[in-house]
Design a protein around this motif. Structure first.
Motif, PDB file in Angstrom:
ATOM      1  N   GLU A 405       8.408  28.717 -52.971  1.00  0.00           N
ATOM      2  CA  GLU A 405       8.662  27.640 -53.878  1.00  0.00           C
ATOM      3  C   GLU A 405       9.826  26.592 -53.510  1.00  0.00           C
ATOM      4  O   GLU A 405       9.618  25.324 -53.595  1.00  0.00           O
ATOM      5  CB  GLU A 405       8.991  28.132 -55.408  1.00  0.00           C
ATOM      6  CG  GLU A 405       8.031  28.583 -56.059  1.00  0.00           C
ATOM      7  CD  GLU A 405       6.706  27.831 -56.536  1.00  0.00           C
ATOM      8  OE1 GLU A 405       7.085  26.675 -56.893  1.00  0.00           O
ATOM      9  OE2 GLU A 405       5.801  28.519 -56.581  1.00  0.00           O
ATOM     10  N   ALA A 406      10.825  27.196 -52.978  1.00  0.00           N
ATOM     11  CA  ALA A 406      11.818  26.386 -52.126  1.00  0.00           C
ATOM     12  C   ALA A 406      11.423  25.536 -51.075  1.00  0.00           C
ATOM     13  O   ALA A 406      12.042  24.639 -50.829  1.00  0.00           O
ATOM     14  CB  ALA A 406      13.084  27.262 -51.680  1.00  0.00           C
ATOM     15  N   ASN A 407      10.372  25.806 -50.240  1.00  0.00           N
ATOM     16  CA  ASN A 407       9.969  25.157 -49.228  1.00  0.00           C
ATOM     17  C   ASN A 407       8.680  24.321 -49.287  1.00  0.00           C
ATOM     18  O   ASN A 407       8.336  23.912 -48.455  1.00  0.00           O
ATOM     19  CB  ASN A 407       9.786  26.088 -48.138  1.00  0.00           C
ATOM     20  CG  ASN A 407      10.980  26.839 -47.510  1.00  0.00           C
ATOM     21  OD1 ASN A 407      11.383  26.243 -46.631  1.00  0.00           O
ATOM     22  ND2 ASN A 407      11.530  27.892 -47.951  1.00  0.00           N
ATOM     23  N   ARG A 408       8.247  24.111 -50.618  1.00  0.00           N
ATOM     24  CA  ARG A 408       7.223  22.996 -50.840  1.00  0.00           C
ATOM     25  C   ARG A 408       7.794  21.772 -50.660  1.00  0.00           C
ATOM     26  O   ARG A 408       8.798  21.188 -50.436  1.00  0.00           O
ATOM     27  CB  ARG A 408       6.758  23.207 -52.356  1.00  0.00           C
ATOM     28  CG  ARG A 408       6.231  24.602 -52.593  1.00  0.00           C
ATOM     29  CD  ARG A 408       5.859  24.798 -54.159  1.00  0.00           C
ATOM     30  NE  ARG A 408       4.787  23.966 -54.458  1.00  0.00           N
ATOM     31  CZ  ARG A 408       3.666  23.919 -54.467  1.00  0.00           C
ATOM     32  NH1 ARG A 408       3.279  25.132 -54.236  1.00  0.00           N
ATOM     33  NH2 ARG A 408       2.727  23.237 -54.966  1.00  0.00           N
ATOM     34  N   GLY A 409       6.950  20.893 -50.292  1.00  0.00           N
ATOM     35  CA  GLY A 409       7.021  19.301 -50.103  1.00  0.00           C
ATOM     36  C   GLY A 409       6.849  18.765 -48.815  1.00  0.00           C
ATOM     37  O   GLY A 409       6.868  17.644 -48.510  1.00  0.00           O
ATOM     38  N   ALA A 410       6.467  19.581 -47.993  1.00  0.00           N
ATOM     39  CA  ALA A 410       6.038  19.338 -46.401  1.00  0.00           C
ATOM     40  C   ALA A 410       4.895  18.481 -46.265  1.00  0.00           C
ATOM     41  O   ALA A 410       4.630  17.339 -45.686  1.00  0.00           O
ATOM     42  CB  ALA A 410       5.625  20.594 -45.595  1.00  0.00           C
ATOM     43  N   LEU A 411       3.823  18.495 -47.358  1.00  0.00           N
ATOM     44  CA  LEU A 411       2.576  17.970 -47.644  1.00  0.00           C
ATOM     45  C   LEU A 411       2.925  16.352 -47.854  1.00  0.00           C
ATOM     46  O   LEU A 411       2.446  15.314 -47.171  1.00  0.00           O
ATOM     47  CB  LEU A 411       1.699  18.168 -48.683  1.00  0.00           C
ATOM     48  CG  LEU A 411       0.354  17.564 -48.816  1.00  0.00           C
ATOM     49  CD1 LEU A 411      -0.281  17.422 -47.649  1.00  0.00           C
ATOM     50  CD2 LEU A 411      -0.390  18.246 -50.020  1.00  0.00           C
ATOM     51  N   ASP A 412       3.848  15.911 -48.765  1.00  0.00           N
ATOM     52  CA  ASP A 412       4.192  14.830 -49.122  1.00  0.00           C
ATOM     53  C   ASP A 412       4.783  14.145 -47.870  1.00  0.00           C
ATOM     54  O   ASP A 412       4.460  12.832 -47.563  1.00  0.00           O
ATOM     55  CB  ASP A 412       5.168  14.719 -50.124  1.00  0.00           C
ATOM     56  CG  ASP A 412       4.711  15.070 -51.504  1.00  0.00           C
ATOM     57  OD1 ASP A 412       3.445  14.881 -51.531  1.00  0.00           O
ATOM     58  OD2 ASP A 412       5.311  15.437 -52.551  1.00  0.00           O
ATOM     59  N   ARG A 413       5.501  14.777 -47.203  1.00  0.00           N
ATOM     60  CA  ARG A 413       6.300  14.208 -45.855  1.00  0.00           C
ATOM     61  C   ARG A 413       5.143  13.898 -44.795  1.00  0.00           C
ATOM     62  O   ARG A 413       5.280  12.752 -44.120  1.00  0.00           O
ATOM     63  CB  ARG A 413       7.240  15.167 -45.443  1.00  0.00           C
ATOM     64  CG  ARG A 413       8.687  15.253 -46.369  1.00  0.00           C
ATOM     65  CD  ARG A 413       9.641  16.156 -45.693  1.00  0.00           C
ATOM     66  NE  ARG A 413       9.354  17.396 -45.693  1.00  0.00           N
ATOM     67  CZ  ARG A 413       9.753  18.380 -46.757  1.00  0.00           C
ATOM     68  NH1 ARG A 413      10.405  17.712 -47.642  1.00  0.00           N
ATOM     69  NH2 ARG A 413       9.192  19.606 -46.495  1.00  0.00           N
ATOM     70  N   LEU A 414       4.278  14.818 -44.771  1.00  0.00           N
ATOM     71  CA  LEU A 414       3.330  14.538 -43.974  1.00  0.00           C
ATOM     72  C   LEU A 414       2.202  13.369 -44.041  1.00  0.00           C
ATOM     73  O   LEU A 414       2.017  12.426 -43.179  1.00  0.00           O
ATOM     74  CB  LEU A 414       2.372  15.597 -43.599  1.00  0.00           C
ATOM     75  CG  LEU A 414       1.066  15.692 -42.854  1.00  0.00           C
ATOM     76  CD1 LEU A 414       1.324  15.127 -41.333  1.00  0.00           C
ATOM     77  CD2 LEU A 414       0.152  17.008 -42.864  1.00  0.00           C
TER      78      LEU A 414
END
Length: 424
Positions: A405-414
């Motif tokens: 859960e803590a490492n989600r968010g890469a998709l938005d940055r990509l």
């Protein structure tokens, strides 16, 4: 000159490549089909829409691309996605995941004429490559035509970096031509820049595999499957996922030890490659275990092992198990995606070969959500301990899930990287 030499060698090896396809078709007949696509003969279904070309070499990259594809479809409704891969299993996953909402074919071989033919027919506005599937002629041809090339969710192990370094005359120009690299970790990024990627083209976005979506439907399916497998006795379920040749024997040795201590345990064994399903089934029987097959919908009440000989169900299996072992790690293959069981909150085990998921395994292990084992005895001991100490297993699962859960968010940055490259 290095790329010219590479191209000549590629053409000389083409008959060998085709013979290899025929050889692989003996066990997986799909390798004998659709060869014309591999030479660039493909026409998109909708000539009125601009094409975004996304390449995912096989099953793992395809699964990782699912949230990205859905996000791109929502963000760019006036574009049509074309997804390519190299293997029949990857092709099956693309069709199952997206149906006719995308175009799909095999990627062209990295021969200049095949790549040129493909680009002329498709005319993509962008190429997005998942992880590390880089081909010098493809990258050069896109650069020549001013087609942005994005390396998404990029990873580069020390071993792979050394390999590229040995052919720097060929690889350095290729890395310098990449429009952007969205790397999973700073260590990956440093290796890319050391090999020739301009520093301004590097972005550290994280791993989009953390952004997987466990829908209500898949949760319900997992719950139903768990009830079916565990039965009224609530027998413990040990999942060994994505196992490779030479690894199944180790799993079966471990399971023999587990059964001595936990007699009612059920092993769900899922080989990585479908052409090995029958072979692994035979190994189970030769080891003296009773076997059920998922493809036959066999009951597991009296079975020691359920062979997961279907495609596309592994995520559901992770949700249905009590303890998950992620394969490709007790042999020197580099491991597979341990984020999936972590997202389900499952205590996760792996062998020591995890270079494909070095950062993920480090995060999970440091948090106490992943245990690394070196052999059959250590694997058996870890499974027995978790079965006999359910509170410890639950705590380990929670720690794994917290990292997921803590490492989600890469998709938005990509997506920001892609948008900037597409509009720029």
């Amino acid at each position: 000159m290095p790329r010219l030499i590479y191209s000549v060698i590629f053409y000389l090896l083409t008959p060998v490549i085709l013979l290899r396809l025929l050889y692989r078709a003996i066990k997986a007949p799909a390798y004998a089909g659709r060869w014309f696509e591999r030479f660039g003969f493909f026409t998109p279904s909708d000539s009125c829409k601009d094409i975004i070309w996304l390449h995912a070499v096989s099953v793992g990259e395809t699964l990782a691309a699912v949230p990205l594809v859905k996000a791109l479809q929502a963000k760019y409704p006036d574009h049509r996605l074309l997804i390519t891969c190299m293997t029949p299993t990857g092709s099956e996953r693309i069709t199952a995941a997206f149906g006719d909402s995308v175009d799909h074919c095999y990627a062209p071989y990295d021969a200049p004429d095949a790549v040129a033919r493909f680009l002329k027919r498709v005319q993509p506005k962008m190429l997005i490559i998942m992880e590390t599937e880089l081909w010098p002629n493809t990258v050069a041809a896109c650069c020549k035509r001013q087609i942005p090339v994005i390396l998404a969710n990029a990873r580069l192990s020390e071993k792979s970096a050394r390999g590229y370094g040995r052919v720097s005359g060929l690889s350095s120009p290729m890395f310098s031509q990449l429009t952007a690299v969205a790397a999973q970790h700073g260590d990956d990024g440093a290796r890319f820049t050391a090999l020739g990627l301009p520093a301004e083209n590097l972005h550290i976005s994280g791993n989009i595999k953390f952004d997987l979506d466990l829908s209500i439907q898949i949760r319900q399916s997992a719950a139903a499957l768990r009830q079916q497998w565990s039965g009224s006795s609530q027998r413990p379920i040990f999942l060994a996922a994505s196992t490779h040749r030479g690894e199944d024997e180790i799993i079966l040795q471990a399971f023999s030890l587990i059964k001595q201590s936990v007699n009612d345990a059920l092993l769900v064994l899922v080989p990585r490659h479908p052409e090995r399903f029958n072979q692994v089934g035979d190994l189970c029987l030769e080891a003296g275990f009773s076997l059920a097959r998922r493809s036959n919908n066999d009951l597991t009440d009296t079975a020691d092992i359920l062979l997961g000989d279907t495609m596309g169900e592994l995520m559901t299996f992770f949700g249905a198990c009590d303890i998950a072992f992620v394969g490709g790690s007790l042999v020197a293959n580099g491991g597979h995606n341990m984020i999936e069981p972590a997202a389900w909150g499952k205590p996760t085990l792996s062998g020591l070969s995890v270079f494909n998921f070095a950062e993920v395994s480090r995060l999970l292990a440091e948090a106490g959500g992943l245990s690394l084992v070196e052999n059959a005895a250590a694997l058996a001991e870890a499974v027995i301990t978790l079965i006999k100490n359910p509170e410890q297993a639950q705590q380990m699962g929670r720690q794994a899930q917290q990292i997921a859960e803590a490492n989600r968010g890469a998709l938005d940055r990509l997506l920001v990287v892609i948008d900037n490259s597409l509009s720029g």
